[in-house]
Design a protein around this motif. Sequence first.
Motif, short mmCIF file in Angstrom:
data_model
loop_
_atom_site.label_atom_id
_atom_site.label_comp_id
_atom_site.label_asym_id
_atom_site.label_seq_id
_atom_site.Cartn_x
_atom_site.Cartn_y
_atom_site.Cartn_z
N PRO A 185 0.82 -1.21 0.00
CA PRO A 185 0.00 0.00 0.00
C PRO A 185 0.86 1.27 0.00
CG PRO A 185 -0.80 -1.56 1.63
CD PRO A 185 0.51 -2.08 1.13
N THR A 186 0.46 2.21 -0.83
CA THR A 186 1.14 3.50 -0.91
C THR A 186 0.07 4.60 -0.94
OG1 THR A 186 1.18 3.44 -3.32
CG2 THR A 186 3.11 2.59 -2.21
N PRO A 187 0.44 5.81 -0.51
CA PRO A 187 -0.53 6.91 -0.59
C PRO A 187 -0.93 7.17 -2.04
CG PRO A 187 1.35 7.51 0.78
CD PRO A 187 1.70 6.22 0.11
N ARG A 188 -2.20 7.48 -2.24
CA ARG A 188 -2.68 7.79 -3.60
C ARG A 188 -2.03 9.05 -4.14
NH1 ARG A 188 -6.74 4.84 -5.62
NH2 ARG A 188 -7.91 3.56 -4.17
N ILE A 189 -1.71 10.00 -3.27
CA ILE A 189 -1.13 11.28 -3.71
C ILE A 189 -0.18 11.78 -2.62
CG2 ILE A 189 -3.07 12.62 -2.82
CD1 ILE A 189 -2.73 14.51 -5.19
N GLN A 190 0.91 12.40 -3.02
CA GLN A 190 1.89 12.98 -2.11
C GLN A 190 2.38 14.30 -2.69
OE1 GLN A 190 4.59 9.44 -1.91
NE2 GLN A 190 4.52 9.89 0.28
N ALA A 191 3.00 15.09 -1.81
CA ALA A 191 3.57 16.37 -2.25
C ALA A 191 4.66 16.11 -3.29
CB ALA A 191 4.15 17.11 -1.05
N THR A 192 4.76 17.02 -4.25
CA THR A 192 5.77 16.89 -5.29
C THR A 192 7.13 17.34 -4.78
OG1 THR A 192 5.43 19.13 -6.11
CG2 THR A 192 4.04 17.38 -7.07
N GLN A 193 8.17 17.00 -5.52
CA GLN A 193 9.51 17.45 -5.16
C GLN A 193 9.61 18.96 -5.22
OE1 GLN A 193 12.10 15.26 -7.80
NE2 GLN A 193 12.29 13.56 -6.34
N ALA A 194 8.90 19.57 -6.16
CA ALA A 194 8.92 21.03 -6.26
C ALA A 194 8.31 21.66 -5.01
CB ALA A 194 8.16 21.48 -7.51
N PHE A 195 7.21 21.09 -4.50
CA PHE A 195 6.59 21.58 -3.27
C PHE A 195 7.55 21.39 -2.09
CE2 PHE A 195 3.90 20.98 0.50
CZ PHE A 195 3.14 22.14 0.46
N GLU A 196 8.18 20.21 -2.03
CA GLU A 196 9.12 19.92 -0.95
C GLU A 196 10.31 20.88 -0.95
OE1 GLU A 196 10.23 15.81 -1.27
OE2 GLU A 196 8.21 15.11 -0.78
N ALA A 197 10.72 21.30 -2.15
CA ALA A 197 11.89 22.18 -2.26
C ALA A 197 11.64 23.57 -1.71
CB ALA A 197 12.33 22.27 -3.72
N ILE A 198 10.37 24.02 -1.70
CA ILE A 198 10.10 25.40 -1.28
C ILE A 198 9.37 25.49 0.07
CG2 ILE A 198 10.12 26.27 -3.65
CD1 ILE A 198 7.03 26.29 -3.51
N GLN A 199 9.04 24.34 0.67
CA GLN A 199 8.31 24.36 1.93
C GLN A 199 9.12 23.70 3.04
OE1 GLN A 199 5.60 26.10 2.25
NE2 GLN A 199 5.36 26.48 0.07
N SER A 200 8.73 23.97 4.26
CA SER A 200 9.42 23.38 5.40
C SER A 200 9.09 21.88 5.49
CB SER A 200 8.98 24.06 6.70
OG SER A 200 7.63 23.73 7.00
N PRO A 201 10.00 21.09 6.06
CA PRO A 201 9.72 19.66 6.23
C PRO A 201 8.45 19.40 7.04
CG PRO A 201 12.04 20.10 6.62
CD PRO A 201 11.35 21.44 6.48
N GLU A 202 8.17 20.28 8.00
CA GLU A 202 6.97 20.11 8.82
C GLU A 202 5.70 20.28 7.99
OE1 GLU A 202 9.44 22.34 9.61
OE2 GLU A 202 10.42 21.13 11.17
N LEU A 203 5.69 21.30 7.11
CA LEU A 203 4.52 21.52 6.26
C LEU A 203 4.35 20.37 5.26
CD1 LEU A 203 2.13 23.24 5.38
CD2 LEU A 203 3.67 24.43 3.81
N VAL A 204 5.45 19.90 4.71
CA VAL A 204 5.39 18.77 3.76
C VAL A 204 4.82 17.54 4.47
CG1 VAL A 204 6.76 17.18 2.36
CG2 VAL A 204 7.26 19.64 2.31
N ALA A 205 5.31 17.26 5.68
CA ALA A 205 4.84 16.09 6.42
C ALA A 205 3.36 16.22 6.76
CB ALA A 205 5.66 15.90 7.69
N SER A 206 2.93 17.40 7.20
CA SER A 206 1.51 17.56 7.56
C SER A 206 0.62 17.51 6.31
CB SER A 206 1.29 18.85 8.34
OG SER A 206 1.50 19.98 7.54
N THR A 207 1.10 18.07 5.20
CA THR A 207 0.33 18.01 3.95
C THR A 207 0.20 16.57 3.47
OG1 THR A 207 1.08 20.23 3.34
CG2 THR A 207 0.23 18.83 1.56
N ASN A 208 1.31 15.83 3.51
CA ASN A 208 1.25 14.42 3.11
C ASN A 208 0.32 13.61 4.02
OD1 ASN A 208 2.85 14.49 0.80
ND2 ASN A 208 4.74 14.14 1.93
N ALA A 209 0.35 13.89 5.31
CA ALA A 209 -0.53 13.18 6.25
C ALA A 209 -1.99 13.51 5.94
CB ALA A 209 -0.19 13.55 7.69
#
Length: 89
Positions: free
Chosen positions: A19-43
């Motif tokens: 099982p994998t998430p249907r959707i996750q943040a893109t690398q471009a989003f990860e590059a400009i956002q904090s790790p905390e925001l990326v983790a909460s968005t992915n969750a």
Amino acid sequence: MRSFEFNGARIVENPMLGPTPRIQATQAFEAIQSPELVASTNAWMKDFFGMHDPIYFLENKVVVMSPGNLQKLRAEMLRPTAAGAGGPG
């Protein structure tokens, strides 16, 4: 990887799949956002969109699936069916 024949198809179990998430943040989003925001968005996206466990249908009647999907297939194969309902059994 283990495999077996079923209804003329070769079923291959691949432990690398699951099982994998249907959707996750893109690398471009990860590059400009904090790790905390990326983790909460992915969750949030995992909760909202859910997970999926893909099955791959390849050439020559080869089907590749995760151990979890193989377990579901085997359980379905063992499930009694109603007379005339079709399916294995």
